[in-house]
Design a protein around this motif. Structure first.
Motif, PDB file in Angstrom:
ATOM      1  N   CYS A   1      -0.251  -5.716 -11.538  1.00  0.00           N
ATOM      2  CA  CYS A   1       0.308  -5.244 -10.234  1.00  0.00           C
ATOM      3  C   CYS A   1       1.143  -3.876 -10.320  1.00  0.00           C
ATOM      4  O   CYS A   1       1.573  -3.303 -11.251  1.00  0.00           O
ATOM      5  N   LYS A   2       1.005  -3.256  -8.919  1.00  0.00           N
ATOM      6  CA  LYS A   2       1.601  -1.977  -9.113  1.00  0.00           C
ATOM      7  C   LYS A   2       3.169  -2.113  -9.021  1.00  0.00           C
ATOM      8  O   LYS A   2       3.748  -3.174  -8.776  1.00  0.00           O
ATOM      9  N   GLU A   3       3.736  -1.343  -9.722  1.00  0.00           N
ATOM     10  CA  GLU A   3       5.256  -1.393  -9.773  1.00  0.00           C
ATOM     11  C   GLU A   3       5.960  -0.989  -8.431  1.00  0.00           C
ATOM     12  O   GLU A   3       7.166  -1.543  -8.093  1.00  0.00           O
ATOM     13  N   THR A   4       5.446  -0.168  -7.759  1.00  0.00           N
ATOM     14  CA  THR A   4       6.070   0.415  -6.421  1.00  0.00           C
ATOM     15  C   THR A   4       5.019   0.193  -5.311  1.00  0.00           C
ATOM     16  O   THR A   4       3.583   0.381  -5.581  1.00  0.00           O
ATOM     17  N   VAL A   5       5.567   0.101  -4.118  1.00  0.00           N
ATOM     18  CA  VAL A   5       4.518   0.087  -2.830  1.00  0.00           C
ATOM     19  C   VAL A   5       4.842   1.484  -2.242  1.00  0.00           C
ATOM     20  O   VAL A   5       6.105   1.465  -1.818  1.00  0.00           O
ATOM     21  N   GLU A   6       4.075   2.240  -1.656  1.00  0.00           N
ATOM     22  CA  GLU A   6       4.385   3.281  -0.595  1.00  0.00           C
ATOM     23  C   GLU A   6       3.447   3.254   0.486  1.00  0.00           C
ATOM     24  O   GLU A   6       2.080   3.001   0.451  1.00  0.00           O
ATOM     25  N   ILE A   7       3.754   3.821   1.537  1.00  0.00           N
ATOM     26  CA  ILE A   7       2.909   3.741   2.861  1.00  0.00           C
ATOM     27  C   ILE A   7       2.021   4.969   2.749  1.00  0.00           C
ATOM     28  O   ILE A   7       2.532   6.113   2.694  1.00  0.00           O
ATOM     29  N   THR A   8       0.903   4.787   2.810  1.00  0.00           N
ATOM     30  CA  THR A   8      -0.263   5.788   2.620  1.00  0.00           C
ATOM     31  C   THR A   8      -0.730   6.186   4.108  1.00  0.00           C
ATOM     32  O   THR A   8      -1.296   7.241   4.016  1.00  0.00           O
ATOM     33  N   MET A   9      -0.713   5.190   4.930  1.00  0.00           N
ATOM     34  CA  MET A   9      -1.244   5.867   6.484  1.00  0.00           C
ATOM     35  C   MET A   9      -0.473   5.005   7.469  1.00  0.00           C
ATOM     36  O   MET A   9       0.127   3.981   7.158  1.00  0.00           O
ATOM     37  N   HIS A  10      -0.489   5.549   8.518  1.00  0.00           N
ATOM     38  CA  HIS A  10       0.176   4.926   9.798  1.00  0.00           C
ATOM     39  C   HIS A  10      -0.889   4.498  10.844  1.00  0.00           C
ATOM     40  O   HIS A  10      -1.767   5.320  10.911  1.00  0.00           O
ATOM     41  N   ALA A  11      -0.593   3.358  11.454  1.00  0.00           N
ATOM     42  CA  ALA A  11      -1.459   2.660  12.567  1.00  0.00           C
ATOM     43  C   ALA A  11      -1.215   3.539  13.776  1.00  0.00           C
ATOM     44  O   ALA A  11      -0.532   2.956  14.684  1.00  0.00           O
ATOM     45  N   THR A  12      -1.445   4.829  13.836  1.00  0.00           N
ATOM     46  CA  THR A  12      -1.124   5.560  15.004  1.00  0.00           C
ATOM     47  C   THR A  12      -1.844   5.240  16.319  1.00  0.00           C
ATOM     48  O   THR A  12      -1.234   5.036  17.401  1.00  0.00           O
ATOM     49  N   VAL A  13      -2.922   4.624  16.074  1.00  0.00           N
ATOM     50  CA  VAL A  13      -3.818   4.139  17.191  1.00  0.00           C
ATOM     51  C   VAL A  13      -3.013   3.077  17.839  1.00  0.00           C
ATOM     52  O   VAL A  13      -2.833   2.812  19.215  1.00  0.00           O
ATOM     53  N   LEU A  14      -2.569   2.078  17.125  1.00  0.00           N
ATOM     54  CA  LEU A  14      -1.945   0.706  17.706  1.00  0.00           C
ATOM     55  C   LEU A  14      -0.328   0.981  17.823  1.00  0.00           C
ATOM     56  O   LEU A  14       0.380   0.340  18.281  1.00  0.00           O
ATOM     57  N   ASP A  15       0.185   2.231  17.310  1.00  0.00           N
ATOM     58  CA  ASP A  15       1.627   2.640  17.434  1.00  0.00           C
ATOM     59  C   ASP A  15       2.247   1.416  17.014  1.00  0.00           C
ATOM     60  O   ASP A  15       3.378   1.133  17.834  1.00  0.00           O
ATOM     61  N   VAL A  16       2.088   1.015  15.826  1.00  0.00           N
ATOM     62  CA  VAL A  16       2.994  -0.336  15.229  1.00  0.00           C
ATOM     63  C   VAL A  16       3.860   0.147  14.005  1.00  0.00           C
ATOM     64  O   VAL A  16       4.714  -0.810  13.659  1.00  0.00           O
ATOM     65  N   THR A  17       3.447   1.356  13.468  1.00  0.00           N
ATOM     66  CA  THR A  17       4.490   1.788  12.388  1.00  0.00           C
ATOM     67  C   THR A  17       5.549   2.475  12.820  1.00  0.00           C
ATOM     68  O   THR A  17       5.337   3.642  13.363  1.00  0.00           O
ATOM     69  N   PRO A  18       6.695   2.162  12.407  1.00  0.00           N
ATOM     70  CA  PRO A  18       7.992   2.898  12.934  1.00  0.00           C
ATOM     71  C   PRO A  18       7.939   4.295  12.268  1.00  0.00           C
ATOM     72  O   PRO A  18       7.520   4.277  11.085  1.00  0.00           O
ATOM     73  N   ASP A  19       8.278   5.394  12.865  1.00  0.00           N
ATOM     74  CA  ASP A  19       8.736   6.552  12.260  1.00  0.00           C
ATOM     75  C   ASP A  19       9.807   6.232  11.196  1.00  0.00           C
ATOM     76  O   ASP A  19      10.767   5.577  11.277  1.00  0.00           O
ATOM     77  N   ASP A  20       9.953   7.198  10.279  1.00  0.00           N
ATOM     78  CA  ASP A  20      11.005   7.236   9.280  1.00  0.00           C
ATOM     79  C   ASP A  20      12.363   7.483   9.898  1.00  0.00           C
ATOM     80  O   ASP A  20      12.526   8.327  11.007  1.00  0.00           O
ATOM     81  N   GLN A  21      13.427   6.832   9.536  1.00  0.00           N
ATOM     82  CA  GLN A  21      14.592   6.757  10.239  1.00  0.00           C
ATOM     83  C   GLN A  21      15.591   6.954   9.237  1.00  0.00           C
ATOM     84  O   GLN A  21      15.908   5.845   8.512  1.00  0.00           O
TER      85      GLN A  21
END
Length: 361
Positions: A192-212
């Motif tokens: 298993c991977k040790e860490t998980v990172e966001i590699t893509m944003h669901a910009t079409v559905l606009d469901v991924t929040p921007d970094d805050q």
């Protein structure tokens, strides 16, 4: 599909057993179902035509009925109004990313069309259509999909002769043998991977929040900029006190509990009518400012000839006329496009009118 058919057959068999005299006598449960009770449930139609009642209807008759009972939502030619389902066209689009699924392009069985119209339409007044009316409306739907000619008459006798273009586009559901084994195997718990990172944003559905970086900051800034409800209310009263006529000021004094009840009851109307800031015409006209307004005067909405005639006769929407219309739309304005059967409880009618009175024009 096979699982669904097994479920339906199994449910029907179980119902038949439970309703049988032998079952009731052995276990002391229930009673045999009366013939009229069985008939009330036995309304479905199968693809092979089983369940179709005798009757017929022409494209010509269906066109008039569709215009009166269906076009308010689906358009005069099945093209749809607003976000209501489109019924015609869409041919050669099923292989696209955004297919147009209509009766003509997608539905595999004509029995589904007949069954749905019979049981669920028109919206707000389901199961009000006579058998011949259902045949006629279905015949017209076939016509606007270029599947029959304008002189076609649909009946229980020629029902199976109509071929739906996408009849061969459906296959047996074989996921239980092809995919189920993949779902129930032992999960991999290695490498298993040790860490998980966001590699893509669901910009079409606009469901991924921007970094805050600071979640609290935006909320605090918004709170500082936005006036409180009390201040807004006071400002509104001060700005409009000299301009609003006395009878309209009284509207603001409607019982809050009644308005709250009206907001809940209005959910029965909200599928077709919009209210509030930014509201636009939908299947029905926007209702902002309707209390005290002359009928059929909302810009950009095409009213039925019946309502336009009533407006020419001086119809004004006040508590009395709105109450009568909401109780029985077609009884109060015969041949109106509004297919809603009406609100049956007087307290709901009063509440909806109170709620609508809170929205200015």
């Amino acid at each position: 599909m096979s699982k669904f058919r097994n479920l339906v057959v199994g449910s029907a068999l179980a119902s038949a057993l439970i309703a049988s005299p032998a079952f009731a006598e052995k276990f002391g449960l229930g009673r045999p179902a009366a013939p009229e009770e069985i008939a009330a449930w036995d309304v479905d139609v199968r693809p092979d035509g089983l369940g179709l009642p005798p009757g017929s209807g022409s494209v010509e008759d269906g066109e008039m009925m569709f215009s009166e009972k269906c076009a308010a939502c689906h358009g005069e030619f099945g093209e749809a109004v607003g976000r209501w389902p489109v019924l015609a066209g869409g041919f050669d689009t099923l292989d696209r990313a955004d297919p147009v699924k209509t009766v003509g392009s997608y539905w595999p069985y004509l029995s589904t069309v007949w069954d749905y119209v019979h049981r669920s339409m028109p919206f707000g007044n389901a199961q009000s259509l006579e058998t011949d009316e259902v045949y006629a409306i279905v015949a017209y739907i076939l016509y606007v999909n270029d599947l029959v000619e304008d002189d076609f008459v649909l009946s229980n006798e020629n029902f199976l002769e109509v071929e739906m273009p996408n009849a061969g586009g459906f296959i047996e559901d074989d996921r239980d043998t092809l995919e189920l084994a993949e779902f129930v195997r032992e999960p991999c718990m290695e490498n298993c991977k040790e860490t998980v990172e966001i590699t893509m944003h669901a910009t079409v559905l606009d469901v991924t929040p921007d970094d805050q970086t600071d979640d609290a900051a935006p909320a605090e800034e918004a709170a500082a900029e936005a006036p409180t409800e009390e201040l807004v209310a006071e400002a509104t009263v001060e700005e409009t006190a000299e301009e609003v006529p006395a009878d309209e000021v009284a509207v603001a004094e409607v019982d809050p509990a009644l308005v709250e009840a009206g907001e809940k009851a209005f959910k029965k109307c909200a599928a077709c009518h919009k209210v509030g800031e930014g509201a636009k015409n939908a299947v029905g006209p926007v209702l902002n400012g309707i209390v005290g307004r002359a009928a059929a005067t909302v810009d950009g909405f095409r009213y039925s000839p019946a309502l336009a005639d009533a407006a020419s006769g001086g119809l004004v929407w006040n508590a009395e006329t709105l109450g009568a219309f909401l109780a029985d739309p077609r009884g109060y304005v015969p041949k109106t496009k509004m297919t809603f059967a009406g609100l049956k409880k007087q307290d709901e009618i009063d509440a909806v009118i109170a709620y609508l009175s809170t929205f200015g024009g």
